[in-house]
Design a protein around this motif. Sequence first.
Motif, short mmCIF file in Angstrom:
data_model
loop_
_atom_site.label_atom_id
_atom_site.label_comp_id
_atom_site.label_asym_id
_atom_site.label_seq_id
_atom_site.Cartn_x
_atom_site.Cartn_y
_atom_site.Cartn_z
N VAL A 1 27.71 53.24 25.36
CA VAL A 1 27.75 54.36 26.31
C VAL A 1 28.83 55.29 25.80
O VAL A 1 30.00 54.90 25.74
N VAL A 2 28.46 56.50 25.41
CA VAL A 2 29.41 57.40 24.76
C VAL A 2 29.77 58.55 25.72
O VAL A 2 28.91 59.32 26.14
N VAL A 3 31.05 58.62 26.06
CA VAL A 3 31.56 59.68 26.93
C VAL A 3 32.48 60.56 26.11
O VAL A 3 33.49 60.10 25.58
N HIS B 1 32.88 47.68 28.27
CA HIS B 1 32.45 48.42 29.48
C HIS B 1 32.84 47.63 30.72
O HIS B 1 32.51 46.44 30.83
N PRO B 2 33.57 48.24 31.65
CA PRO B 2 34.07 47.47 32.80
C PRO B 2 33.00 47.00 33.76
O PRO B 2 33.23 46.08 34.55
N LYS B 3 31.80 47.62 33.74
CA LYS B 3 30.76 47.23 34.69
C LYS B 3 29.48 46.73 34.02
O LYS B 3 28.60 46.21 34.70
N THR C 1 29.15 48.62 25.28
CA THR C 1 30.49 49.02 24.86
C THR C 1 30.69 50.48 25.24
O THR C 1 29.80 51.31 25.03
N LEU C 2 31.83 50.78 25.82
CA LEU C 2 32.16 52.15 26.22
C LEU C 2 32.92 52.82 25.07
O LEU C 2 33.98 52.35 24.65
N VAL C 3 32.35 53.89 24.55
CA VAL C 3 32.99 54.64 23.47
C VAL C 3 33.47 55.97 24.04
O VAL C 3 32.68 56.78 24.52
N LEU C 4 34.78 56.18 24.00
CA LEU C 4 35.39 57.40 24.54
C LEU C 4 35.75 58.32 23.39
O LEU C 4 36.41 57.90 22.43
N PHE D 1 31.51 54.92 35.09
CA PHE D 1 31.18 53.53 34.80
C PHE D 1 29.80 53.16 35.32
O PHE D 1 29.07 52.39 34.69
N SER D 2 29.43 53.68 36.47
CA SER D 2 28.16 53.30 37.11
C SER D 2 26.97 54.12 36.63
O SER D 2 25.84 53.63 36.59
N ASN D 3 27.20 55.37 36.25
CA ASN D 3 26.08 56.28 36.02
C ASN D 3 25.90 56.75 34.58
O ASN D 3 24.82 57.27 34.24
N SER D 4 26.92 56.63 33.76
CA SER D 4 26.76 57.06 32.37
C SER D 4 25.76 56.15 31.67
O SER D 4 25.88 54.92 31.71
N LYS D 5 24.81 56.77 30.98
CA LYS D 5 23.72 56.02 30.36
C LYS D 5 24.08 55.58 28.95
O LYS D 5 24.97 56.13 28.32
N THR D 6 23.32 54.60 28.49
CA THR D 6 23.41 54.21 27.09
C THR D 6 22.95 55.38 26.21
O THR D 6 21.98 56.05 26.54
N LYS D 7 23.64 55.60 25.12
CA LYS D 7 23.24 56.65 24.18
C LYS D 7 21.87 56.28 23.61
O LYS D 7 21.70 55.22 23.03
#
Length: 591
Positions: free
Chosen positions: A39-41, A85-87, A92-95, A272-278
């Motif tokens: 998930v890339v933010v 990713h916390p949820k 994996t959360l990529v910032l 965390f809840s709504n960002s989608k997988t790239k």
Amino acid sequence: MASEIHMPGPECLIKNINGRLLVNPEALKILSAIRQPVVVVAIVGPYRTGKSYLMNKLAGKNKGFPLGSTVQSHTKGIWMWCVPHPKKPNRTLVLLDTEGLGDVEKGDNQNDSWIFALAILLSSTFVYNSMGTINQQAMDQLHYVTELTDRIRAKSSPDVDGVEDSADFVSFFPDFIWTLRDFSLDLEADGQSITADEYLENSLKLKKGTSPKDKTFNLPRLCIRKFFPKKKCFIFDRPTHRKKLGQLEELCDDELDSEFVQQAVVFCSYIFSNSKTKTLSGGIKVDGPRLGTLVQTYVNAINSGDLPCMENAVLALAEIENSAAVQKAIVHYDQQMGQKLQLPTETLQELLDLHRATEKETIEVFMRSSFKDIDQLFQKKLAAQLDKKRDDFCDQNRKASSDRCSALLKDIFSPLEEDVKQGIYSKSGGYRLFIEKMQELKKKYLQEPRKGIQAEEILQEYLKSKESVTDAILQTDQTLSEKEKLIEVERVRAESAQAAAKMQEEMQIKNQQMMEQKEKSYQEHVKQLTEKMERDRAQLLEEQVRTLALKLQEQSRLLKEGFQEEQRRLQNEIQNLQKMMKEPRHPCVLC
């Protein structure tokens, strides 16, 4: 597949050195180890607006991305921080934190435009961060969005007129979030309370008119509406007194404005809840290695003077992954055959059946890992390798059978050969004794297990090599008449001819089995390809429907706004007419 992530702090992903973008190999190495979908933010905005603070919060830290406390921009290029990713434990959360737009020290808007475009291309959630309210100045600062069609191509070959439809971009553009910092207005419209999202929608309303001024006003708003159907807005109070802003990393939550702290919590929770997988076109989920390939492809295109093209990036990614898919499939085939195959096999069909079952699994392994295999180029490569491996196993099987049979014959017949050398059968009645012994030893040979497919051929070759010995023993046997000897010679010839005919028949059967196996192999490839194409087609249709639905939703909103505007105009006209009707009429002075 779980991935262990150990990034105590951010790493520069794309360096900006004198206006030239360079990919950091160390960052690519980190991405290559992340096998989970990502998930890339990405966050973008004018410099010194507090972007890094929000990204640190998303990483669950107070420190990480440098905040800075001066008017200079601290972040250069694009920095990356990969955290669990916390949820979503399987993500994996990529910032991605980007250098501030409009930094006066750079003096090059072109560089800002590329940073903006890369953030769009790489992210699944795009955060635009700015100070204050959404006014015309804020829109003017967001002029980069109007340049996207000049910076990004969705397809390698646009439509006939050279123009790409916004739907082409919508299909892979990220969700859009506008974060407004130090927001001081009350969220009201026409005396009614409104949400931050409604405030954003109101700010994006278009003006009626075609004057240059109207077009300038509408262009950024229209681009945001067309390219980003899913939009969200968050407002933030000032976190603390201006003099303490430089110590933000050191301050605890209870030392910050309570409204700001709660607003940051709500923002993070939403991400965390709504960002989608790239996800790429065709429903392809992006993991760490794929993200790394996209980074390299886009930066290489920019540095070479080309426009980053989504379609070309996917094709480049497909070539790398399809090549790896072939190797992965072949490794599976080799492992399974190595575990299950014991040479020599008793029959050719036994080997072909095992090959076919393993080949089916192997194709499935390839199909699961491959995508966008244009003209089935890589599947054909896999098929060619599997055919060669099958043929190699057949050769190995023949050799293993031949070696075993030759060793058996030597072991079984060597005592007989020694007796022949000693002249035991060179006497009257010796031929009958010799033939009886030969039959006995042949029977013993035939009863031996796991001789393989060459059992008869190797036996016949051995017997043929001993024909001169047999004939010599026959001719020296004085108990047989000449007529009996002739009859015996004919019998041996008939046996030899019968054995040759049997081998010929077996060869034809083997050839038929090989032909059938090749046809079955071809049909298995076609079957699995058809199934994959059906799945891909269904996924593509679903993606197209989703894109069109978003586009229709935006068009419907535009029509609704136009209708409401027309309705207000008519209501004003009616009110004016009613007002005129109520006004007292004065008598004409000329009457």
